[in-house]
Motif scaffolding. Sequence first.
Motif, PDB file in Angstrom:
ATOM      1  N   TYR A  42       7.203   1.191   1.267  1.00 11.53           N
ATOM      2  CA  TYR A  42       6.845  -0.207   1.077  1.00 11.53           C
ATOM      3  C   TYR A  42       5.680  -0.557   1.992  1.00 11.53           C
ATOM      4  O   TYR A  42       5.742  -0.330   3.181  1.00 11.53           O
ATOM      5  CB  TYR A  42       8.045  -1.090   1.409  1.00 11.53           C
TER       6      TYR A  42
ATOM      7  N   ASN B 287       5.459  -2.098  -8.240  1.00 14.85           N
ATOM      8  CA  ASN B 287       6.375  -1.007  -7.954  1.00 14.85           C
ATOM      9  C   ASN B 287       6.245   0.045  -9.035  1.00 14.85           C
ATOM     10  O   ASN B 287       6.404  -0.250 -10.207  1.00 14.85           O
ATOM     11  CB  ASN B 287       7.806  -1.567  -7.925  1.00 14.85           C
TER      12      ASN B 287
ATOM     13  N   SER C  19       9.596   6.368  -5.203  1.00 15.98           N
ATOM     14  CA  SER C  19       8.745   5.319  -5.741  1.00 15.98           C
ATOM     15  C   SER C  19       7.989   4.630  -4.619  1.00 15.98           C
ATOM     16  O   SER C  19       8.349   4.725  -3.453  1.00 15.98           O
ATOM     17  CB  SER C  19       9.602   4.289  -6.480  1.00 15.98           C
TER      18      SER C  19
ATOM     19  N   SER D   9       6.159   0.907  -3.409  1.00 15.56           N
ATOM     20  CA  SER D   9       6.004  -0.523  -3.622  1.00 15.56           C
ATOM     21  C   SER D   9       4.868  -1.038  -2.764  1.00 15.56           C
ATOM     22  O   SER D   9       4.774  -0.673  -1.598  1.00 15.56           O
ATOM     23  CB  SER D   9       7.261  -1.266  -3.174  1.00 15.56           C
TER      24      SER D   9
ATOM     25  N   GLU E  81      11.856  -5.237  -4.761  1.00 11.96           N
ATOM     26  CA  GLU E  81      10.953  -4.104  -5.008  1.00 11.96           C
ATOM     27  C   GLU E  81      11.478  -2.801  -4.417  1.00 11.96           C
ATOM     28  O   GLU E  81      11.506  -1.770  -5.084  1.00 11.96           O
ATOM     29  CB  GLU E  81       9.559  -4.389  -4.418  1.00 11.96           C
TER      30      GLU E  81
ATOM     31  N   HIS F  30      14.648  -2.010  -7.455  1.00 11.75           N
ATOM     32  CA  HIS F  30      14.174  -1.104  -8.501  1.00 11.75           C
ATOM     33  C   HIS F  30      14.534   0.351  -8.211  1.00 11.75           C
ATOM     34  O   HIS F  30      14.654   1.160  -9.124  1.00 11.75           O
ATOM     35  CB  HIS F  30      12.658  -1.249  -8.699  1.00 11.75           C
TER      36      HIS F  30
END
Length: 344
Positions: free
Chosen positions: A32, A53, A66, A68, A116, A120
Motif C-alpha cells: 500500500y 487496486n 496485489s 494498492s 483497498e 480486496h
Amino acid sequence: KMKVLSDNAQWFEDNAPLMEDHKKDSVVGVTYKVVTVAGESGDASPSTPIGVNLPNANWIRKEVGSKSVSLGNIINAYNNSRSSGRLKEFVNDEEEYELEKAHGELADKLHTALHEVIGHASGQINPGVGETKETLKNYASTLEEGRADLLGLYFLYNPKLQELGLVDDWKALGTAAYDGYIRNGLMTQLIRLNLGDDVEEAHMRNRQWVSAWAFEKGAKDNVIEKVNRDGKTYFNINDYDKLHELFGQLLRETQRIKSEGDFAACEALVEDYGVKVDQELHAEVLERNKQFPSAPYSGFVNPVLVPEMNGDGEITAINVTQPESFAAQMLDYKKNYSFLPEVN
Ligand SMILES: [Zn+2]
C-alpha cells in the motif's frame, strides 16, 4: 502510516468473520502506497478514483499478491472541498455532526485503506469455481466493492485500530464512520441521481445494498431508526455493536457468494436492496439539497507541466502550472491531442 495495515494483513484475514474455507492461509504480497498525482487521463479524468487496486484476477492475487495506491492529493482536495452546510442538513443531531467533524476525515482515510488493502485482498474462491466476472456476471463488480467495503466497516469499529496506533479513540471513530456510511448509503448519495432514476454505478449500488440490508435486518431490534422530524427524514443508529455484527454477517454472506459463485443469491441481494430508490425520500433529499451550490460530483483539472530547457536543449526542470480554467484545458486537449477522427 497505513503501512501498518499491510504489515498486519494476516491478522485481519484470521480475524475476519468469514467461513474458514473462504479464508486465505497466507495473504501474500499486499502493498500500500500513497502517491501524489501529477496528471490523469482516460476514464480517471476529469472525475477520478481515490485509490487503485490491481490486479483484478483473483488467481494472480492469490499467488503473488496485489498492489494498492491511494491518491493522496486527490483525497486532500476532496476533504478541503466538503460543505459543512450539507452535513448539518442531513445529520440527525449535534452529536453526529461533532463526531463527523472530529473523526470523519480519518475515518474515511482508514476506510479507503482497509477497503483497498485488506478488503480486496481478503478471502478465496473455492477450487473449481471461476472468476467472478464469469460466475456473477454483471453483478461481479458491485458485489466485490460491497465485500471490500464491508471488510472495512467490520474493522473500522474495532479496538485493533487503536492497538496498531492508527486512532486515538476507536469507538468514536467507528461511530462516526458508521453514521457517515448509513447517512450516505440511505440518503445523501441520492443527490447524484435524477428523480426516477435507478442506482446504476457499482459503488453507489453497493453503498445502498449494504446500508439497506443492514437497515432491514436490524429493524426488529431498532438498530437503525428512521426518524421523521418536521417533514424531514433522518437515520439514527441506536446500536453500534449490533450494526457491527450485521456488517459481519453480510460480509460472510458476500464472501460465500464470491467463493461459491452463487449468481442467484448475488442477483437477489443487489436487485432487492441496491437498485430501486424510494421515490418519496429521493424527492425530499433533492429538495433539501437545492440550497447547496456545490455539485454532487467533483472533477479535476490537470496541472500543466512546462519543461525548462538549458542552451543544449536538455530539460533542467519541470514547472507545475495551473490551466486557465477547466473549459480552456478541455479545448486545449481537443486542439492538440485529438488524434482520432470524429467520424469513423
Ligand atoms: Zn474497491
